[in-house]
Design a protein around this motif. Structure first.
Motif, PDB file in Angstrom:
ATOM      1  N   LEU A  20       3.197   3.888  12.392  1.00 25.78           N
ATOM      2  CA  LEU A  20       2.567   3.830  11.090  1.00 25.78           C
ATOM      3  C   LEU A  20       1.440   4.953  11.143  1.00 25.78           C
ATOM      4  N   ASP A  21       1.279   5.441   9.750  1.00 24.45           N
ATOM      5  CA  ASP A  21       0.162   6.201   9.462  1.00 24.45           C
ATOM      6  C   ASP A  21      -1.235   5.333   9.001  1.00 24.45           C
ATOM      7  N   ARG A  22      -2.231   5.115   9.994  1.00 24.62           N
ATOM      8  CA  ARG A  22      -3.177   4.254   9.697  1.00 24.62           C
ATOM      9  C   ARG A  22      -4.034   4.321   8.488  1.00 24.62           C
ATOM     10  N   MET A  23      -3.784   5.669   7.771  1.00 24.86           N
ATOM     11  CA  MET A  23      -4.630   5.820   6.642  1.00 24.86           C
ATOM     12  C   MET A  23      -6.079   5.560   6.620  1.00 24.86           C
ATOM     13  N   ALA A  24      -6.916   6.117   7.717  1.00 28.20           N
ATOM     14  CA  ALA A  24      -8.308   5.634   7.901  1.00 28.20           C
ATOM     15  C   ALA A  24      -8.947   6.026   6.917  1.00 28.20           C
ATOM     16  N   ALA A  25      -8.776   7.092   6.136  1.00 30.44           N
ATOM     17  CA  ALA A  25      -9.632   7.754   4.948  1.00 30.44           C
ATOM     18  C   ALA A  25      -9.598   6.699   3.819  1.00 30.44           C
ATOM     19  N   ALA A  26      -8.660   6.093   3.598  1.00 35.12           N
ATOM     20  CA  ALA A  26      -8.293   5.080   2.610  1.00 35.12           C
ATOM     21  C   ALA A  26      -8.840   3.896   2.882  1.00 35.12           C
ATOM     22  N   ARG A  27      -9.346   3.403   3.914  1.00 37.13           N
ATOM     23  CA  ARG A  27     -10.045   2.051   4.039  1.00 37.13           C
ATOM     24  C   ARG A  27     -11.271   2.123   3.542  1.00 37.13           C
ATOM     25  N   ASP A  28     -12.091   2.707   3.255  1.00 34.53           N
ATOM     26  CA  ASP A  28     -13.404   2.427   2.442  1.00 34.53           C
ATOM     27  C   ASP A  28     -13.107   3.003   0.924  1.00 34.53           C
ATOM     28  N   HIS A  29     -12.579   4.216   0.897  1.00 38.91           N
ATOM     29  CA  HIS A  29     -12.909   4.876  -0.420  1.00 38.91           C
ATOM     30  C   HIS A  29     -11.558   5.025  -1.515  1.00 38.91           C
ATOM     31  N   GLY A  30     -10.676   4.623  -0.550  1.00 40.48           N
ATOM     32  CA  GLY A  30      -9.216   4.828  -1.606  1.00 40.48           C
ATOM     33  C   GLY A  30      -9.075   3.358  -2.223  1.00 40.48           C
ATOM     34  N   SER A  31      -8.488   3.855  -3.402  1.00 38.03           N
ATOM     35  CA  SER A  31      -8.116   2.489  -4.445  1.00 38.03           C
ATOM     36  C   SER A  31      -6.433   2.257  -4.157  1.00 38.03           C
ATOM     37  N   SER A  32      -6.017   2.814  -3.015  1.00 41.48           N
ATOM     38  CA  SER A  32      -4.417   2.709  -3.193  1.00 41.48           C
ATOM     39  C   SER A  32      -4.112   1.517  -2.162  1.00 41.48           C
ATOM     40  N   ILE A  33      -5.077   0.910  -1.526  1.00 41.86           N
ATOM     41  CA  ILE A  33      -4.574  -0.337  -0.429  1.00 41.86           C
ATOM     42  C   ILE A  33      -4.410  -1.468  -1.303  1.00 41.86           C
ATOM     43  N   PRO A  34      -5.561  -1.787  -2.099  1.00 41.81           N
ATOM     44  CA  PRO A  34      -5.493  -3.185  -3.137  1.00 41.81           C
ATOM     45  C   PRO A  34      -3.763  -3.119  -3.533  1.00 41.81           C
ATOM     46  N   ALA A  35      -3.415  -2.180  -4.413  1.00 45.43           N
ATOM     47  CA  ALA A  35      -2.095  -1.996  -5.097  1.00 45.43           C
ATOM     48  C   ALA A  35      -1.012  -2.079  -4.076  1.00 45.43           C
ATOM     49  N   LEU A  36      -1.324  -2.004  -2.921  1.00 47.21           N
ATOM     50  CA  LEU A  36      -0.277  -2.193  -1.931  1.00 47.21           C
ATOM     51  C   LEU A  36       0.085  -3.601  -1.680  1.00 47.21           C
ATOM     52  N   LEU A  37      -0.785  -4.426  -1.611  1.00 48.80           N
ATOM     53  CA  LEU A  37      -0.532  -6.253  -1.411  1.00 48.80           C
ATOM     54  C   LEU A  37       0.511  -6.553  -2.277  1.00 48.80           C
ATOM     55  N   GLU A  38       0.599  -6.368  -3.475  1.00 47.21           N
ATOM     56  CA  GLU A  38       2.009  -6.832  -4.040  1.00 47.21           C
ATOM     57  C   GLU A  38       3.343  -5.924  -4.172  1.00 47.21           C
ATOM     58  N   ASP A  39       3.015  -4.801  -3.815  1.00 46.20           N
ATOM     59  CA  ASP A  39       4.184  -3.847  -3.691  1.00 46.20           C
ATOM     60  C   ASP A  39       5.407  -4.605  -3.293  1.00 46.20           C
ATOM     61  N   PRO A  40       6.625  -4.530  -3.922  1.00 44.76           N
ATOM     62  CA  PRO A  40       7.865  -5.255  -3.456  1.00 44.76           C
ATOM     63  C   PRO A  40       8.298  -4.506  -2.226  1.00 44.76           C
ATOM     64  N   GLU A  41       7.902  -3.340  -1.854  1.00 37.80           N
ATOM     65  CA  GLU A  41       8.382  -2.823  -0.558  1.00 37.80           C
ATOM     66  C   GLU A  41       7.298  -3.004   0.609  1.00 37.80           C
ATOM     67  N   THR A  42       6.134  -3.651   0.348  1.00 37.23           N
ATOM     68  CA  THR A  42       5.103  -3.833   1.450  1.00 37.23           C
ATOM     69  C   THR A  42       5.786  -4.870   2.414  1.00 37.23           C
TER      70      THR A  42
END
Length: 308
Positions: A20-42
């Protein structure tokens, strides 16, 4: 210690293969993680307490679930973001164990057993280890160490924040040295009372505050077996999510040979010739003595030295 460099068989080690790429920079400031919750590939991995939820034997104990499937398990106590591969994002959820086993929840598996008998591929075991250690930390750190008030999950699971004083707390990993002292053509192994009959392994112990890896190796060998050592060589490491350790594997050159056992730690300890260790590794020891399974770093240390 040996005229040739030791060759460590990393491929057999449990929990170390995490893609896994842990995507540390996105944990606080990125908007991409919430959208991944319902992504069919998640995909999600899920735990009931400390045990892994799986689909069951009919599906090869598959631990991967989609978003809609984990919603059917009830309200989680935590949801954490683990990272992503090129194909999918991965989250982990923890659920309280059901009070009634007939409630229809999926079967559970012990993560150590999954690694020992090969119920999951190496990259999946690495992800499950990350999830188990992180979820255990949240379960055991619900209150602020500074003021004692409740803390809350933040940064998608990679921080806790105190709701009263604002102190930030971060996941911990406990370093453990695991080492084999060697003296010429023999090595020191020990056994604890909880070990399976006939099993001997490397000695191990937690690092203490203000201590180097080398100093911890020397202290533990002296405390547990009365052996003093000189040179200490690092060989390999292994995440060990029971509950959240990092095993730091070393080979140490003994400068004494008389063994004095700490009976509170060990049932036995003795020197093994290289040829005898090889028989233990291949299961042909005449007295039925054995080593830890290949997924354990102790096995890797013993194998590396036996083959040198």
């Amino acid at each position: 210690m040996t005229s040739r460099p030791l060759r460590f068989h990393h491929a057999a080690l449990g929990f170390g293969g995490n893609p896994l790429d842990r995507m540390a920079a996105a944990r606080d400031h990125g908007s991409s993680i919430p959208a991944l919750l319902e992504d069919p590939e998640t995909r999600y991995v899920a735990f009931s307490g400390d045990h892994v939820l799986v689909r069951g034997p009919a599906e090869a104990d598959d631990p991967w679930f989609r978003s809609g499937e984990v919603k059917g398990f009830g309200p989680p106590t935590e949801t954490v973001f683990l990272g992503r591969t090129a194909r999918m994002a991965v989250f982990a959820k923890r659920f309280d164990p059901p009070s009634d086993e007939s409630e229809g929840a999926p079967p559970v598996r012990d993560l150590r057993s999954m690694a020992t008998v090969g119920l999951a591929p190496p990259d999946t075991l690495g992800i499950l280890a990350e999830a188990k250690a992180l979820l255990h930390w949240h379960r055991s750190h619900r209150f602020c160490a500074a003021c004692g008030q409740p803390s809350r999950l933040a940064a998608w699971g990679w921080r806790r924040e105190c709701t009263a004083c604002g102190t930030h707390h971060f996941p911990r990993t406990d370093p453990v040295v695991i080492m084999m002292a060697v003296d010429g053509d023999r090595c020191l192994l020990g056994r604890q009372p909880r070990f399976a009959p006939g099993m001997y392994s490397c000695l191990a112990g937690f690092l203490e505050p203000g201590e180097t890896i080398e100093a911890a190796v020397r202290r533990e060998l002296n405390e547990e077996a009365g052996i003093t050592v000189g040179a200490v060589d690092y060989l390999a490491s292994q995440p060990w999510p029971f509950p959240a350790s990092l095993m730091i594997g070393c080979i140490a050159e003994a400068s004494s040979s008389a063994i004095t056992i700490d009976a509170t730690e060990l049932e036995d300890a003795r020197w093994f010739a290289r040829a005898e260790l090889r028989r233990m590794l291949d299961g042909t020891h005449p007295d039925g003595l054995v080593c830890p399974p290949p997924m354990a770093i102790a096995h890797g240390l013993m194998q590396a030295w036996a083959e040198a």
